[in-house]
Scaffold this active site. Structure first.
Site, mmCIF file in Angstrom:
data_model
loop_
_atom_site.group_PDB
_atom_site.id
_atom_site.type_symbol
_atom_site.label_atom_id
_atom_site.label_comp_id
_atom_site.label_asym_id
_atom_site.label_seq_id
_atom_site.Cartn_x
_atom_site.Cartn_y
_atom_site.Cartn_z
ATOM 1 N N ASP A 163 0.812 -1.209 0.000
ATOM 2 C CA ASP A 163 0.000 0.000 0.000
ATOM 3 C C ASP A 163 0.854 1.270 0.000
ATOM 4 O O ASP A 163 0.675 2.142 0.834
ATOM 5 C CB ASP A 163 -0.898 -0.056 1.261
ATOM 6 C CG ASP A 163 -1.810 1.136 1.393
ATOM 7 O OD1 ASP A 163 -2.338 1.604 0.373
ATOM 8 O OD2 ASP A 163 -2.003 1.597 2.545
ATOM 9 N N GLU A 415 3.548 -8.114 7.616
ATOM 10 C CA GLU A 415 2.280 -8.766 7.285
ATOM 11 C C GLU A 415 2.390 -9.854 6.224
ATOM 12 O O GLU A 415 1.605 -9.874 5.258
ATOM 13 C CB GLU A 415 1.239 -7.722 6.868
ATOM 14 C CG GLU A 415 0.884 -6.770 7.977
ATOM 15 C CD GLU A 415 -0.364 -5.945 7.680
ATOM 16 O OE1 GLU A 415 -0.807 -5.911 6.523
ATOM 17 O OE2 GLU A 415 -0.914 -5.365 8.625
ATOM 18 N N TYR A 470 -6.541 -3.236 12.879
ATOM 19 C CA TYR A 470 -7.430 -2.172 12.381
ATOM 20 C C TYR A 470 -8.866 -2.387 12.829
ATOM 21 O O TYR A 470 -9.794 -2.176 12.054
ATOM 22 C CB TYR A 470 -7.289 -2.071 10.856
ATOM 23 C CG TYR A 470 -5.948 -1.454 10.487
ATOM 24 C CD1 TYR A 470 -5.768 -0.075 10.551
ATOM 25 C CD2 TYR A 470 -4.855 -2.244 10.155
ATOM 26 C CE1 TYR A 470 -4.545 0.505 10.261
ATOM 27 C CE2 TYR A 470 -3.627 -1.670 9.867
ATOM 28 C CZ TYR A 470 -3.481 -0.294 9.920
ATOM 29 O OH TYR A 470 -2.265 0.281 9.647
ATOM 30 N N GLU A 506 1.043 -1.209 14.194
ATOM 31 C CA GLU A 506 0.158 -0.347 13.394
ATOM 32 C C GLU A 506 -1.223 -0.352 14.027
ATOM 33 O O GLU A 506 -1.758 -1.414 14.371
ATOM 34 C CB GLU A 506 0.014 -0.843 11.947
ATOM 35 C CG GLU A 506 1.223 -0.629 11.080
ATOM 36 C CD GLU A 506 1.010 -1.054 9.629
ATOM 37 O OE1 GLU A 506 -0.160 -1.061 9.160
ATOM 38 O OE2 GLU A 506 2.010 -1.382 8.978
HETATM 39 C C1 GCB Z 1 -1.308 -2.283 6.826
HETATM 40 C C2 GCB Z 1 -0.004 -2.204 6.128
HETATM 41 C C3 GCB Z 1 0.332 -0.792 5.675
HETATM 42 C C4 GCB Z 1 -0.912 -0.111 5.124
HETATM 43 C C5 GCB Z 1 -1.950 -0.049 6.216
HETATM 44 C C6 GCB Z 1 -3.263 0.614 5.760
HETATM 45 O O1 GCB Z 1 -1.603 -3.219 7.525
HETATM 46 O O2 GCB Z 1 1.052 -2.742 6.872
HETATM 47 O O3 GCB Z 1 1.353 -0.849 4.726
HETATM 48 O O4 GCB Z 1 -0.655 1.153 4.617
HETATM 49 O O5 GCB Z 1 -2.252 -1.340 6.660
HETATM 50 O O6 GCB Z 1 -3.404 1.801 5.918
HETATM 51 O O7 GCB Z 1 -4.093 -0.091 5.200
#
Ligand code: GCB
Length: 594
Positions: A163, A415, A470, A506
């Site tokens: 991403d 990941e 997330y 994250e």
């Molecule tokens: C993740 C990734 C990261 C993305 C992020 C997102 O898990 O490690 O590279 O940018 O999510 O914002 O979706």
């Protein structure tokens, strides 16, 4: 690999400037031998920089294939009798270099340096034509992986599994430097504490045809020698050392001298921070004290320059990190410029140092980006050739960054798929390779939500559990109560499953700067801040959580996607480094840590 250094013996010439540049839209340059003369239809291109955003040209922005760089270089007259080395700090993702008509080096891997001795081709007092062809294609073997697809109109398009925008070019400095023929090749330093004594273990590699001896001397910040030895390998003991600690960095200097037949022939100076790193139960210890990571996953990402290194922007980012109260960051998702690690050493920031292995997970990306699922680990996709490349990337990262006190943890991948036996077979030798290359630091990888605590087959190889989560964004968007429950339940499962320290590497939410809502709607600045608060409540209840690194420090460029609005907006700063509400929020929490 040692960085170039100026001193009374060594000399450097940085080749950063406006170079000639040409994309090779039809892929003919190698056959036509473009290095043999001036590049066709060359345009100006700054080095360092990504090439993509500099011209206003979609053909350059989206170019897939070779891009050519060229300049004239004058070899200083005074370098007679010296060994002349050409070094690239980074060429993304692979590069072949020509000096005049001769191919001198080829290198794979976009974020670690490479160099070559060009003495026979570099006559002091003359000019040479330096040509570098940089290729930005991602394949199943490259890190990160990707696929180049042929389009019906004959053009090629890069598909990728990560991403962030696939910036490419000469991202960091290019150097010509001179050393004596007999020279110091490498210095390795590791440090430890034994009661009140600091231990500095060193190993110096040097080449010399004569009888060589190595002298090392450790100086404090006032230049006073505190310990010395006359061997190439050994241990220095410093009584009551001033430690390198997070937020309170102190650096000694190790002066290394190479003597040949009793004459001083080479000399190199290395900054040394005396500190220890250890994992004990669910604690991450720096200098035997529990350390709690506060900070971010970052990107090397700026407007115009893309991933090109920029000193002013770097120093400003460190100022912002300090302003917000961060004490650490992860080099997501590739090794950062060495200047960044130097400054982290100097300012006392703690670094999780990551390879460019991101997107080794086709279960997620394959379905989403490539219109169909593929098996992640197989000889047709990510197989033994990728693994061999990954091992070299780990070794190159450790070789480059081994002496930085700021680096406390290696991250082997971000990941990847980690819930299948194939994933375990892929990673087991890589963990072994990392531990063999550096027995002094903990090793880990960053787990993705598809591999929950009981399903993950790789986490037991790691010293620390690092997870990206997330809840409240990709999972149950908008429902922070559900996020709070889900996150806490999962963290407790990790404690049960692994009993290791947990760093949440994250967590976050996109926020469109300036979008304000009364009731914290997704994409608003209020929601981003509220989501962080929710996570923090949970972190404060789970003892084994030893770190919180928000995704992301700043908004950054990505490829086109219906989930992205002119890039990823999970930054707590905008791309031009203005604070969103979340930045002020974090600042309050991190300046008054509990
Ligand atoms: C993740 C990734 C990261 C993305 C992020 C997102 O898990 O490690 O590279 O940018 O999510 O914002 O979706």
């Amino acid at each position: 690999m040692l960085r170039p250094q100026d001193n009374e013996i060594r000399d450097t010439k940085r080749l950063d400037a406006i170079w000639d540049f040409a994309i090779d839209a039809n892929g003919v340059g190698r056959d036509q031998g473009w290095w043999r003369g001036p590049l066709p239809a060359a345009t100006p291109m700054p080095v360092p920089s990504s090439f993509n955003d500099v011209p206003v040209d979609p053909a350059v922005h989206d170019h897939v294939g070779d891009a050519w760089y060229q300049r004239r270089v004058f070899v200083p007259k005074g370098w007679h009798g010296q060994r002349v080395v050409l070094r690239f700090d980074a060429a993304t993702h692979r590069c072949a270099v020509y000096v005049d008509d001769t191919l001198v080096v080829e290198h794979e891997g976009g974020y670690t340096p490479f160099e070559v001795d060009i003495t026979p081709l570099a006559m002091p007092g003359t000019a040479l034509r330096l040509t570098a062809v940089v290729n930005n294609e991602l394949t199943w073997q490259s890190l990160p992986p990707g696929v180049v697809e042929a389009m019906p109109d004959g053009t090629r398009r890069q598909r990728q599994y990560h991403d962030f925008f696939n910036y490419a070019g000469l991202h960091r400095s290019v150097w010509l430097y001179a050393t004596p023929a007999s020279h110091i090749v490498d210095v390795r330093v590791t440090t430890d504490l034994d009661g009140g004594t600091g231990i500095v273990r060193f190993a110096v590699a040097a080449t010399s045809p004569g009888v060589k001896t190595v002298h090392v001397s450790l100086r404090d910040a006032d230049g006073k020698a505190v310990a010395q030895a006359a061997t190439a390998e050994g241990e220095l003991h410093v009584r009551k050392p001033r430690l390198w600690s997070p937020g309170a960095a102190y650096l000694y200097e190790l002066l290394v001298e190479l003597h040949e037949d009793d004459q001083l022939v080479d000399h190199y100076t290395l900054s040394v921070g005396i500190r220890s790193v250890r994992v004990e139960g669910t604690r991450f210890l720096i200098n035997d004290e529990p350390f709690y990571f506060r900070g971010f996953g970052k990107h090397e990402d700026l407007n115009v320059r893309g991933r090109g290194h920029d000193d002013a922007a770097m120093v400003h980012d460190f100022a912002l990190l300090r302003w917000v109260g961060a004490n650490s960051f992860r080099t997501s998702h590739y090794p950062y410029a060495e200047e960044v690690l130097d400054l982290a050493d100097r300012l006392g920031f703690v670094v999780i140092d990551e390879t460019a292995a991101v997107g080794l997970n086709l279960g997620m990306g394959g379905g989403l980006f490539l219109g169909g699922r593929k098996t992640t680990f197989s000889e047709e996709t990510i197989g033994s050739a990728t693994q061999a490349n990954h091992r070299r990337a780990i070794e190159a990262l450790i070789d480059r960054d081994k002496n930085h006190p700021c680096v406390v943890l290696w991250s082997l991948a971000n990941e990847p798929e980690s819930h299948t036996p194939e994933a375990r077979a892929y990673f087991e030798p890589l963990f072994a390779a990392a531990r063999a290359a550096d027995p002094s630091r903990p090793v880990g990888f960053v787990n993705m939500m598809f591999a929950q605590p009981k399903a993950c087959l790789v986490s037991d190889l790691a010293d620390v559990v690092m997870i990206n989560r997330y809840y409240g964004w990709y999972v149950e968007p908008g429902d922070l109560d559900a996020a709070e429950r889900g996150l806490e339940a999962e963290l407790l499962e990790w404690v049960d499953a692994q009993g290791k320290p947990i760093i949440v590497t994250e967590y976050g939410a996109d926020a469109m700067p300036g979008l304000h809502t009364l009731d914290a709607v997704v994409w608003s600045e209020e929601y981003q801040a509220a989501l962080l608060d929710t996570y923090h409540r949970v972190f404060d209840r789970v003892d084994a959580v030893v770190g919180e690194q928000v995704w992301n420090f700043a908004d950054f460029a990505t490829g086109p996607s219906f989930m992205r609005v002119d890039g990823n907006k999970k930054g707590v700063f905008t791309r031009d480094r203005r604070p969103k509400a979340a930045a002020h929020h974090l600042r309050r929490r991190w300046h008054e840590p509990s």
